[in-house]
Design an enzyme around this catalytic site. Structure first.
Site: not given
Length: 561
Positions: A58, A60, A66, A84, A171
């Site tokens: 789902i 990348e 993931v 993950k 982030d």
């Protein structure tokens, strides 16, 4: 983890059998690739097979992938789990630090927690609760104003939580803040780039910080001698580096405008390597060294220092009475021969002089996603705090209020800084930079924009002017701004985002008029919203609003978590 690109589906009348066949072929290739990735993961970490059924890939990103899996907890009951998989090249300390962030700070207050962790050799898989969520770009222009208020409130709850533990996420962006619209659930994810504050409670982040500082010191210590054979008895004198770098500066030349970041009182800026007569805007990363070979004054001096060492050793064999003090004076006398005053002669030209090329690289944290980096990150300020997360939250809020995502899109740090100037003002940016030891020069003065007028114009809520027909009132025309040298910077962010909307890439449903936008509350956005936005986009990190203070802002007076 980056959000997947979205494509507009072909309408039934336009789709041909050939198009359908091509689409099916591409889907089969994609499914085949995902199946192979799942098989490789199971081979790398075989214990996963006994516990989970891995359904799909789902997501990348650069450092991880993931997967969606289900865990058999009880008879007839399955729980969805997000796996993950960290890339094998990730540093063990970095992986352990991410895990510690999830276990210590996660699991509550909208911060993702961790259920299990698996390791096989250099492969690590973190198992976390799966939160089904919508794509930010798909729902951006269908959110009611109240939903926007709740979204930002819950984001600040998560940021307050991690900041209390001394975690700087670094982030923060929509794809790292998962949102389930139906259940009204939120989760801040991906601590792979996190760092700690000076008083962080996450012990392993202290090691991460220490490793980064040691690497930076090592890089700076031996910068300028790379490629030279032979060992040095000692590094060049410290005062020499300061003399040779004191009056140098980084240059970028634009057609009619130059932004110039030079050494501030608290730090030295990085070197930029560009060939003579080459377009310099947006072609090379602001932080990357040149591959062009130049012998800097510092290198010449190191050679001189080596010759002094050899002479000194010869003298020592003949006259043992020479004192260490006398030898030191010889070295000092030689090093002083380096010109103390070297002025740059490339400012305003399409080249970089040898004086600028001789400067050492500034080593500073520069993580994050382009478009969400704070000014202190773009200018490579070494002392970065939790305030950089608040700036990123401000950019998210700006997208929500304007209906445009991504709001900023730049190919390099200087372009990003120029785009910020067109919104917040060049004079204000320069003044704020001085507060954290950076000096910015801009050849054109760009006025700060009225945030309300800007957002209303972009969202198409201002009835007095044509929707998306012109730049916001007071907006400096592209000919007079720093946007001159490439496609991304030929127009203002406003025009760029208009183009994105017309192409169907600015938001999930094209322009606001093309989708069933929920106008509830948007006809009377309170002043408190733009006051909070202004405080989040404060150019000075020292005075930027904190997550704790943001939760107490009048904008959230009627919101309950």
């Amino acid at each position: 983890m980056e959000e997947p690109m979205s494509f507009s589906p072909l309408s039934g009348c336009d789709a041909s059998p050939a198009d359908d066949s091509l689409k099916k072929y591409e889907q089969n290739v994609e499914l085949s690739g995902i199946k192979k990735d799942i098989e490789k993961l199971c081979e790398a970490v075989p214990q996963l097979v006994n516990l989970f059924k891995i359904k799909d890939k789902i997501g990348e990103g650069t450092f991880s992938s993931v997967y969606l899996a289900t865990a058999q907890l009880q008879v007839g009951h399955e729980e969805k789990i997000a796996l993950k998989h960290l890339i094998p090249t990730s540093h063990p300390i970095r992986i352990a630090a991410e895990l510690q962030c999830l276990t210590v700070a996660g699991g509550q207050d909208n911060v993702m927690g961790v259920k299990y962790c698996f390791r096989k050799n250099d492969h690590v898989v973190i198992a976390m609760p799966y939160l089904e969520h919508e794509s930010f770009v798909d729902i951006l222009n269908s959110l009611s104003f109240q939903e926007v208020r709740e979204y930002m409130f819950n984001l600040f709850i998560a940021l307050k939580r991690i900041h209390q533990f001394g975690i700087v996420h670094r982030d923060v962006k929509p794809s790292n803040f998962l949102y389930n619209r139906r259940l009204k659930k939120y989760a801040l994810v991906d601590f792979g780039l996190a760092q700690g504050t000076h008083d962080t409670k996450i012990e392993l982040l202290k090691f991460v910080q220490y490793e980064a500082q040691q690497e930076g010191c090592s890089r700076n210590k031996y910068h300028g001698v790379t490629g030279h054979k032979g060992s040095l008895s000692r590094p060049a004198p410290k005062n020499l580096d300061q003399q040779c770098a004191a009056k140098t500066s980084v240059k970028r030349s634009y057609a009619n405008t130059q932004i110039h970041i030079k050494q501030g009182k608290d730090g030295k800026e990085g070197s930029v390597g560009l060939s003579v007569q080459r377009s310099v805007f947006g072609e090379r990363n602001f932080n990357v060294h040149s591959s062009i070979s130049h012998e800097s004054p510092a290198e010449k001096l190191i050679k001189q220092s080596k010759s002094v060492d050899i002479i000194s050793r010869k003298l020592a064999t003949k006259k043992t009475a020479i004192s260490m003090k006398a030898m030191t004076s010889v070295v000092r006398k030689t090093t002083s021969s380096c010109p103390a005053v070297q002025t740059c002669d490339c400012y305003g030209t399409d080249k970089v002089c040898s004086t600028c090329m001789s400067r050492r690289q500034q080593v500073a944290p520069r993580a994050g996603t382009p478009g969400f980096r704070a000014p202190e990150v773009l200018t490579k300020c070494p002392n970065q705090t939790t305030a950089i997360d608040m700036w990123s939250a401000g950019v998210i809020f700006l997208s929500l209020l304007s209906g445009r995502y991504p709001f900023y899109k730049a190919s390099d740090d200087l372009t990003a800084l120029a785009q910020i100037m067109t919104i917040r003002g060049s004079r204000e940016t320069i003044q704020a930079a001085k507060a954290f030891g950076k000096s910015i020069l801009c050849s054109k003065e760009v006025p700060a924009q009225d945030l309300r007028k800007l957002c209303e114009r972009l969202r198409g809520m201002n009835p007095d002017t044509p929707r998306l027909a012109a730049d916001p009132p007071g907006y400096t025309s592209p000919e007079n701004t720093v946007y001159k040298a490439s496609y991304h910077v030929q127009t203002s962010p406003t025009q760029h985002l208009k183009d994105s909307a017309h192409k169907g890439e600015g938001d999930g449903c094209g322009s606001p008029r093309d989708c069933s936008t929920c106008l509830e509350g948007w006809d009377a956005v309170p002043d408190e919203a733009y006051d909070l936005l202004d405080k989040l986009l404060d150019l000075n990190p020292a005075s930027r609003i904190t997550a704790e203070a943001a939760l107490l802002h009048p904008f959230f007076k009627d919101v309950r978590s």
